[in-house]
Design a protein around this motif. Sequence first.
Motif, PDB file in Angstrom:
ATOM      1  N   HIS A 199      -6.141  44.937  34.032  1.00 27.67           N
ATOM      2  CA  HIS A 199      -7.197  44.011  34.449  1.00 27.67           C
ATOM      3  C   HIS A 199      -6.654  42.623  34.748  1.00 27.67           C
ATOM      4  O   HIS A 199      -7.405  41.644  34.749  1.00 27.67           O
ATOM      5  CB  HIS A 199      -8.281  43.937  33.375  1.00 27.67           C
ATOM      6  CG  HIS A 199      -9.102  45.186  33.283  1.00 27.67           C
ATOM      7  ND1 HIS A 199     -10.226  45.400  34.039  1.00 27.67           N
ATOM      8  CD2 HIS A 199      -8.924  46.302  32.537  1.00 27.67           C
ATOM      9  CE1 HIS A 199     -10.720  46.596  33.759  1.00 27.67           C
ATOM     10  NE2 HIS A 199      -9.956  47.163  32.852  1.00 27.67           N
TER      11      HIS A 199
ATOM     12  N   PHE B 238      -6.901  41.090  39.368  1.00 29.15           N
ATOM     13  CA  PHE B 238      -8.060  40.745  40.197  1.00 29.15           C
ATOM     14  C   PHE B 238      -7.895  39.367  40.833  1.00 29.15           C
ATOM     15  O   PHE B 238      -7.163  38.523  40.313  1.00 29.15           O
ATOM     16  CB  PHE B 238      -9.337  40.752  39.355  1.00 29.15           C
ATOM     17  CG  PHE B 238      -9.744  42.120  38.877  1.00 29.15           C
ATOM     18  CD1 PHE B 238     -10.261  43.051  39.755  1.00 29.15           C
ATOM     19  CD2 PHE B 238      -9.607  42.468  37.543  1.00 29.15           C
ATOM     20  CE1 PHE B 238     -10.630  44.313  39.322  1.00 29.15           C
ATOM     21  CE2 PHE B 238      -9.979  43.727  37.093  1.00 29.15           C
ATOM     22  CZ  PHE B 238     -10.490  44.649  37.990  1.00 29.15           C
TER      23      PHE B 238
ATOM     24  N   ARG C 160     -13.751  38.017  41.023  1.00 27.92           N
ATOM     25  CA  ARG C 160     -13.585  39.256  40.269  1.00 27.92           C
ATOM     26  C   ARG C 160     -12.613  39.104  39.104  1.00 27.92           C
ATOM     27  O   ARG C 160     -12.503  39.992  38.266  1.00 27.92           O
ATOM     28  CB  ARG C 160     -13.141  40.386  41.200  1.00 27.92           C
ATOM     29  CG  ARG C 160     -14.279  40.932  42.047  1.00 27.92           C
ATOM     30  CD  ARG C 160     -13.831  42.058  42.954  1.00 27.92           C
ATOM     31  NE  ARG C 160     -13.229  43.166  42.221  1.00 27.92           N
ATOM     32  CZ  ARG C 160     -13.903  44.073  41.531  1.00 27.92           C
ATOM     33  NH1 ARG C 160     -15.224  44.004  41.456  1.00 27.92           N
ATOM     34  NH2 ARG C 160     -13.276  45.048  40.916  1.00 27.92           N
TER      35      ARG C 160
ATOM     36  N   ARG D 207     -17.735  40.582  37.320  1.00 24.49           N
ATOM     37  CA  ARG D 207     -17.609  42.024  37.565  1.00 24.49           C
ATOM     38  C   ARG D 207     -18.779  42.779  36.945  1.00 24.49           C
ATOM     39  O   ARG D 207     -19.309  43.716  37.540  1.00 24.49           O
ATOM     40  CB  ARG D 207     -16.276  42.551  37.026  1.00 24.49           C
ATOM     41  CG  ARG D 207     -15.067  41.957  37.716  1.00 24.49           C
ATOM     42  CD  ARG D 207     -13.827  42.813  37.546  1.00 24.49           C
ATOM     43  NE  ARG D 207     -13.424  43.028  36.176  1.00 24.49           N
ATOM     44  CZ  ARG D 207     -12.695  42.172  35.460  1.00 24.49           C
ATOM     45  NH1 ARG D 207     -12.332  41.008  35.999  1.00 24.49           N
ATOM     46  NH2 ARG D 207     -12.336  42.460  34.223  1.00 24.49           N
TER      47      ARG D 207
ATOM     48  N   ASP E 262     -20.643  44.642  39.889  1.00 20.38           N
ATOM     49  CA  ASP E 262     -19.932  45.898  40.149  1.00 20.38           C
ATOM     50  C   ASP E 262     -20.484  47.010  39.251  1.00 20.38           C
ATOM     51  O   ASP E 262     -20.195  47.044  38.051  1.00 20.38           O
ATOM     52  CB  ASP E 262     -18.438  45.709  39.904  1.00 20.38           C
ATOM     53  CG  ASP E 262     -17.623  46.941  40.293  1.00 20.38           C
ATOM     54  OD1 ASP E 262     -18.231  47.985  40.611  1.00 20.38           O
ATOM     55  OD2 ASP E 262     -16.383  46.855  40.265  1.00 20.38           O
TER      56      ASP E 262
ATOM     57  N   GLY F  60     -11.859  48.538  38.267  1.00 23.57           N
ATOM     58  CA  GLY F  60     -12.977  48.155  37.412  1.00 23.57           C
ATOM     59  C   GLY F  60     -13.246  49.127  36.297  1.00 23.57           C
ATOM     60  O   GLY F  60     -14.320  49.136  35.709  1.00 23.57           O
TER      61      GLY F  60
END
Length: 286
Positions: free
Chosen positions: A141, A144, A148, A154, A158, A279
């Motif tokens: 992670h 991004f 994001r 997110r 998302d 994600g």
Amino acid sequence: MQRDQLADFLRRRRQAMRPADVGIADGPRRRTSGLRREEVATLAGMSVDYVVRLEQGRSSQPSVQLLGALARALRLSDDERVHLFHLAGHQPPPADGVARLARAGLIRMLDLLGDTPALVLSDLGEVLAQNRASLLLTGNHTGFSGDRRYVAYRWFTDPAVRAVTPPEEHERHARRLVADLRAAAGRRTGDSTVAGLVDRLQAASADFRRLWAEHEVAVRRADRKTLLHPRVGRLLMDCETLVTPDQGQQLLVLTPADAETRERLELLRVIGVEEFPTGATDPTTR
């Protein structure tokens, strides 16, 4: 860019590292002083050839992103990291804002935690560093860009991020994210980074607008949440958050909350890493 000085600094920092500092076994046949160039390249996520050229003073100017990766790989102190950026001809990242790098002390704590998943986050919820156990659990992670980078953005924009959390936990997680962002906004009054993020979230999500209007405030600390992992199934995790004195960065440590989860995490360590969808499982949405 001071190529010769940069080359010398990187070479000496690499040679000063102990393999054990980054979880590498120091076997009896090891002849290299410090880390090997290949090991630095792996830790930094770059090619061995580029590391060689940097150390020989033959490289192009490294980007800010590459310098950040090298600083993490070599476990540089805050002062050493600033020096690295100056040698490479860049201004060091500001003390606040989206360009921050994880503090050297927190990076070392990630290493010491070993098989316990842990992440370093900014106060706005950007993942700055992860240990290997965290990568196994959640995927990477740290890559991004734009809004994001922030877990709250997110979560509210998302659906894939929400899909890996049981529906019955969605409202509670959303409230915790908004309450924590509200606390950060209060500490950083007048900060355009925070104000802009909040404005864009309000424009993007009716749920965020609803919760933001309720003005709940709570800094992330201890919590328990369920992760729906794509390979080993349902995981019940205890989440403990340690906050730096200035509240600028957080160390999030995740531990199994029951025996079944512990067994599934052990299985995950055995079967290793596979590609995660963008994600995927996101433990920072507490």
